[in-house]
Design a protein around this motif. Structure first.
Motif, short mmCIF file in Angstrom:
data_model
loop_
_atom_site.label_atom_id
_atom_site.label_comp_id
_atom_site.label_asym_id
_atom_site.label_seq_id
_atom_site.Cartn_x
_atom_site.Cartn_y
_atom_site.Cartn_z
N PHE C 20 0.86 -1.19 0.00
CA PHE C 20 0.00 0.00 0.00
C PHE C 20 0.89 1.23 0.00
O PHE C 20 1.83 1.33 0.80
CB PHE C 20 -0.91 0.00 1.23
CG PHE C 20 -1.89 1.13 1.25
CD1 PHE C 20 -3.03 1.11 0.46
CD2 PHE C 20 -1.67 2.25 2.06
CE1 PHE C 20 -3.92 2.15 0.47
CE2 PHE C 20 -2.56 3.30 2.07
CZ PHE C 20 -3.69 3.25 1.27
N TYR C 21 0.64 2.12 -0.93
CA TYR C 21 1.42 3.36 -1.00
C TYR C 21 0.50 4.54 -0.80
O TYR C 21 -0.65 4.54 -1.24
CB TYR C 21 2.09 3.51 -2.38
CG TYR C 21 2.83 2.28 -2.80
CD1 TYR C 21 4.05 1.97 -2.24
CD2 TYR C 21 2.29 1.43 -3.77
CE1 TYR C 21 4.73 0.82 -2.62
CE2 TYR C 21 2.96 0.28 -4.16
CZ TYR C 21 4.18 -0.01 -3.59
OH TYR C 21 4.85 -1.14 -3.96
N ARG C 22 1.04 5.54 -0.13
CA ARG C 22 0.27 6.79 -0.03
C ARG C 22 1.12 7.83 -0.78
O ARG C 22 2.09 8.33 -0.23
CB ARG C 22 0.08 7.16 1.43
CG ARG C 22 -0.91 8.29 1.61
CD ARG C 22 -1.50 8.26 2.99
NE ARG C 22 -2.72 7.44 3.03
CZ ARG C 22 -3.25 7.00 4.16
NH1 ARG C 22 -2.70 7.25 5.31
NH2 ARG C 22 -4.38 6.31 4.12
N GLY C 23 0.73 8.09 -2.03
CA GLY C 23 1.56 8.95 -2.85
C GLY C 23 2.88 8.25 -3.10
O GLY C 23 2.91 7.12 -3.59
N ARG C 25 4.98 7.64 -0.65
CA ARG C 25 5.41 6.96 0.57
C ARG C 25 4.93 5.52 0.59
O ARG C 25 3.78 5.23 0.28
CB ARG C 25 4.85 7.71 1.79
CG ARG C 25 5.95 8.37 2.62
CD ARG C 25 5.35 9.05 3.81
NE ARG C 25 4.94 8.13 4.84
CZ ARG C 25 3.94 8.37 5.68
NH1 ARG C 25 3.29 9.50 5.61
NH2 ARG C 25 3.63 7.50 6.60
N ILE C 27 3.71 2.55 2.62
CA ILE C 27 3.17 2.26 3.95
C ILE C 27 3.37 0.78 4.26
O ILE C 27 3.90 0.41 5.30
CB ILE C 27 1.67 2.61 4.02
CG1 ILE C 27 1.42 4.04 3.56
CG2 ILE C 27 1.12 2.38 5.41
CD1 ILE C 27 1.76 5.11 4.53
N GLY C 50 1.32 2.95 9.98
CA GLY C 50 0.14 2.59 9.21
C GLY C 50 -0.68 1.48 9.83
O GLY C 50 -1.31 0.71 9.13
N THR C 53 -4.20 2.24 9.11
CA THR C 53 -4.42 1.98 7.68
C THR C 53 -4.69 0.50 7.46
O THR C 53 -5.55 0.14 6.65
CB THR C 53 -3.17 2.41 6.90
OG1 THR C 53 -2.83 3.72 7.28
CG2 THR C 53 -3.40 2.35 5.41
N LYS C 56 -8.19 -0.25 8.20
CA LYS C 56 -9.08 0.26 7.15
C LYS C 56 -9.00 -0.62 5.90
O LYS C 56 -10.00 -0.77 5.19
CB LYS C 56 -8.70 1.70 6.80
CG LYS C 56 -9.07 2.65 7.92
CD LYS C 56 -9.11 4.07 7.47
CE LYS C 56 -9.76 4.91 8.56
NZ LYS C 56 -9.78 6.32 8.23
N LEU C 62 -10.18 1.08 2.37
CA LEU C 62 -9.09 1.47 1.47
C LEU C 62 -8.78 0.27 0.58
O LEU C 62 -9.04 -0.87 0.95
CB LEU C 62 -7.84 1.85 2.28
CG LEU C 62 -7.93 3.08 3.16
CD1 LEU C 62 -6.68 3.22 4.00
CD2 LEU C 62 -8.14 4.33 2.33
N ASP C 65 -2.58 -1.56 -3.05
CA ASP C 65 -2.01 -1.46 -4.38
C ASP C 65 -1.63 -2.83 -4.92
O ASP C 65 -1.55 -3.02 -6.13
CB ASP C 65 -0.78 -0.54 -4.34
CG ASP C 65 -1.19 0.90 -4.10
OD1 ASP C 65 -1.74 1.50 -5.03
OD2 ASP C 65 -1.01 1.41 -2.98
#
Lengths: 258, 159, 282
Positions: C20-23, C25, C27, C50, C53, C56, C62, C65
């Motif tokens: 999982f990426y946030r932008g 970054r 995670i 995270g 996260t 979620k 969420l 990716d």
């Protein structure tokens, strides 16, 4: 080069926001069928959006009407046409000031409150919490608010215009001595039900749609912190005001332009 | 939190106020009350020139409003304007030799039809025609005539 | 609904290769976690790793990716909306802030999922709500508004709401953070008791080492987007790994450095001075 890239970033971000806004709108509209089964939700929102805005709308309407009465009288008396005061007051209210000023006040009173409420619900994880309780927060929380805004705006605008006409009457007829019969009869002769009143109502429905949409989107899309919520609230008022004034020009051109 | 019942009552009040306001705007402010119903009879009148007369312009007798213009059309053969008036039922004793003139209310005001009653014993009925008409005064024509006569005077003076 | 045959020995939640990426970054960088049925599993790690996260992602709020999350045999992110909502009815989640609806009182908050998802008569709703409130010790506070509750009480009320539909599993997001010792003690006692009484599966996300190791059967430690240790809590508590030791013992410096990544102090200071000088004399 950096400038160009920044411009591009801003452009992409705005397009993305626009896209999210439309997706949110579709999602809200898809909740309409659920709303018909729960009319109580709508009533609660009509109360906080409509009833609580009534005081400011009535008082502003009265004063705007009285000012129109004064200003109109001084201009019209220069042409010896004081009898046309009723037309002037009513036409400006029904066509323009009613829908526009109501929408601006609505954005300040109800729109900012909606954004803050939704933003806080997001910041305090209430929206997330609903989702995890298998309740769709957009259908459950946003749709009733959206419908309440859409329904309230034309009613508030009508109240504003009606009170304004009475305010103009108070000043024009009561204070400045315009003939009462002329005030009403000239008004009735010149104000057209279709052209003026319907178009005014259509304007205020459009404004209600746009204002509530902006307010709910800003709340739902805000950064879930106290700072994010306060910024979103400011954005709601600014964006709504701009949207109202631009749309007013477009709508007026479409409706009254030949 | 406000009780549900109180809330319902206040929302009801709000909706009622909104609809009353809309009703007020429709009935008291706009011309809906004048438009309402076809309660009246139709008369036609022919004019050479109607100036700025419009549909819904008032029709008056002795300054009292008795009806309104419902239709304006153009006769292709006589090149005249045919104006249909709707007169309220209660004014049913208008003589058939009545004179219809187009007046202007004030210098900048709207144009309206004034009816000057004649002396006939016969009254106009539904579908009747007013034959005696006077066209609107068109400002440009009056000024034109005035200038023309002045010029003629000036010309004769010069000789 | 394509219900796969569910083996009762199969873990309730199975996470495989989750990214999982946030932008920009990262995670999560490929993590595998199994959460056995009927256990209390703790997911621990420093703040900002995270953990919330992850909850979620499990709840389907969420999308990852890459990788899959199976809950009770169903791939959470392949479900359509309706099935996802059905699955969520069998999950409870306790948010850090409680996430109680602020415009209705405690009773109504707890009754909310029942009113939304069932057509039970009012008398049964009342009984169910009172039983759940009794379980968290807030039966007397049912008429209070959420704003009148202390943080610990709000969390307990939210807990009552999370279990009112009798879910299969419950996810606790930082249940101990910001609690006074008494509230903390109450929660430490409450979580295992509920888990046993209602045959729940619990996932506790926390960085409170002491409390969490006390109640958890299994522990996973996450850092820098990877699972750095996982196993029965005894084993983790006695682990000799530097990573785990730093986290468990709260050492200020170690594999997780005290300093945020930066260039050497001297270089930074000298450069600043130089930049300042050139900036002052343009």
């Amino acid at each position: 080069m950096e400038q160009l890239a920044r411009l591009g970033r801003t452009g992409i971000a705005s397009l993305q926001r626009l896209g999210r806004g439309h997706l949110l709108l579709l999602h809200m509209l898809s909740g309409l069928t659920d709303l018909t089964r729960r009319p109580r939700l709508l009533i609660a929102q009509l109360y906080s959006v409509g009833v609580l805005s009534m005081l400011i709308i009535t008082i502003s309407g009265l004063f705007v009407g009285m000012v129109l009465g004064l200003q109109g009288f001084y201009i019209l008396s220069q042409f010896g046409a004081e009898e046309a005061l009723g037309v002037m007051v009513a036409a400006s209210l029904v066509r323009e000031l009613g829908p526009v000023v109501t929408a601006l006040l609505f954005a300040g009173r109800a729109g900012s409150a909606l954004t803050a409420e939704i933003g806080l619900m997001k910041a305090t994880e209430q929206l997330s919490g609903l989702e995890m309780m298998a309740v769709d927060p957009i259908k459950r929380i946003l749709t009733p608010r959206f419908m309440a805004g859409l329904l309230s705006m034309p009613l508030l605008a009508a109240i504003f215009s009606a009170i304004g006409v009475i305010g103009g009457h108070l000043v024009g007829v009561g204070l400045l001595g315009v003939d009462e019969g002329a005030y009403w009869s000239q008004m009735q002769a010149k104000i057209d039900l279709h052209e003026d009143i319907y178009n005014g109502v259509i304007k205020s429905i459009v404004f209600g749609f746009v204002c509530t949409w902006i307010a709910l989107f800003q709340g739902h899309d805000c950064v879930p912190t106290s700072e994010g919520v306060s910024r979103a609230t400011t954005r709601t008022v600014v964006h709504s005001a701009l949207a109202i004034l631009c749309l007013d020009f477009v709508l007026t051109a479409l409706m009254f332009g030949e | 939190m406000v009780q549900m019942r109180t809330m319902e009552i206040m929302v009801g009040g709000f909706m009622a106020a909104g609809f009353v306001a809309l009703f007020f705007l429709a009935m008291q402010v706009s011309n809906l009350s004048n438009l309402a119903g076809g309660d009246g009879y139709q008369i036609t009148a022919r004019f050479d020139n109607i100036g700025g007369l419009k549909v819904r312009s008032p029709v008056t007798m002795a300054g009292v409003r008795v009806g309104r213009v419902t239709e304006i059309s153009f006769d292709n053969t006589t090149y005249e304007a045919i104006v249909t008036l709707q007169v309220d039922r209660s004014y049913n004793t208008i003589p058939d030799d009545t004179f219809a003139k187009i007046y202007t209310a004030g210098l900048l005001g709207e144009q309206y039809i004034g009816l000057d009653p004649g002396g006939s014993e016969e009254y106009l009925a539904d579908g009747g025609t007013i034959s005696l008409t006077q066209s609107a005064l068109v400002l440009e024509e009056i000024i034109g005539q005035f200038l023309f006569s002045k010029a003629e005077e000036g010309g004769s003076d010069g000789e | 609904m394509p219900q796969q045959p569910v083996n009762s020995n199969e873990p309730l939640v199975k996470i495989r290769g989750l990214r999982f990426y946030r932008g920009e970054r990262v995670i999560f960088d490929g993590i595998d976690i199994d959460i056995p049925r009927g256990s209390i599993t703790a997911i621990m790690g420093p703040s900002g790793t995270g953990k919330t996260t992850l909850l979620k992602l499990i709840g389907g709020q969420l999308r990852p990716d890459a990788g899959t999350i199976h809950v009770d045999g169903q791939d959470v992110h392949k479900l359509n909306n309706k099935d996802l909502y059905k699955l969520r009815m069998r999950m409870g989640m306790l948010f850090q802030s409680g996430a109680l609806l602020t415009d209705i009182n405690v009773f109504e908050n707890v009754a909310y999922p029942l009113r939304e998802h069932t057509r039970l008569p009012e008398s049964i709703i009342r009984k169910l709500v009172l039983i759940k409130l009794e379980a968290v010790g807030l039966r007397g506070a049912r008429d209070l508004m959420p704003s009148e509750l202390s943080g610990g009480m709000a969390r307990r009320a939210a807990l009552a709401r999370a279990i009112v539909l009798d879910p299969k599993m419950i996810m606790y997001d930082e249940p101990f953070t910001g609690q006074d010792p008494i509230s903390m003690g109450v929660l430490v006692q409450l979580i295992p008791r509920l888990n046993k009484a209602s045959r729940l599966t619990s996932i506790v996300v926390s960085h409170d080492v002491q409390e969490t190791t006390n109640i958890a059967d299994m522990i996973y430690v996450i850092s820098n987007g990877k699972v750095i240790a996982g196993g029965p809590s005894k084993q983790i508590a006695n682990s000799t790994s530097f990573w785990v030791r730093q986290f468990m013992d709260g050492l200020p410096d170690g594999p997780v450095p005290f300093h945020f990544p930066a260039k050497p102090l001297e270089a930074d200071i000298l450069e600043k001075a130089a930049a300042h000088k050139t900036g002052a004399t343009p």
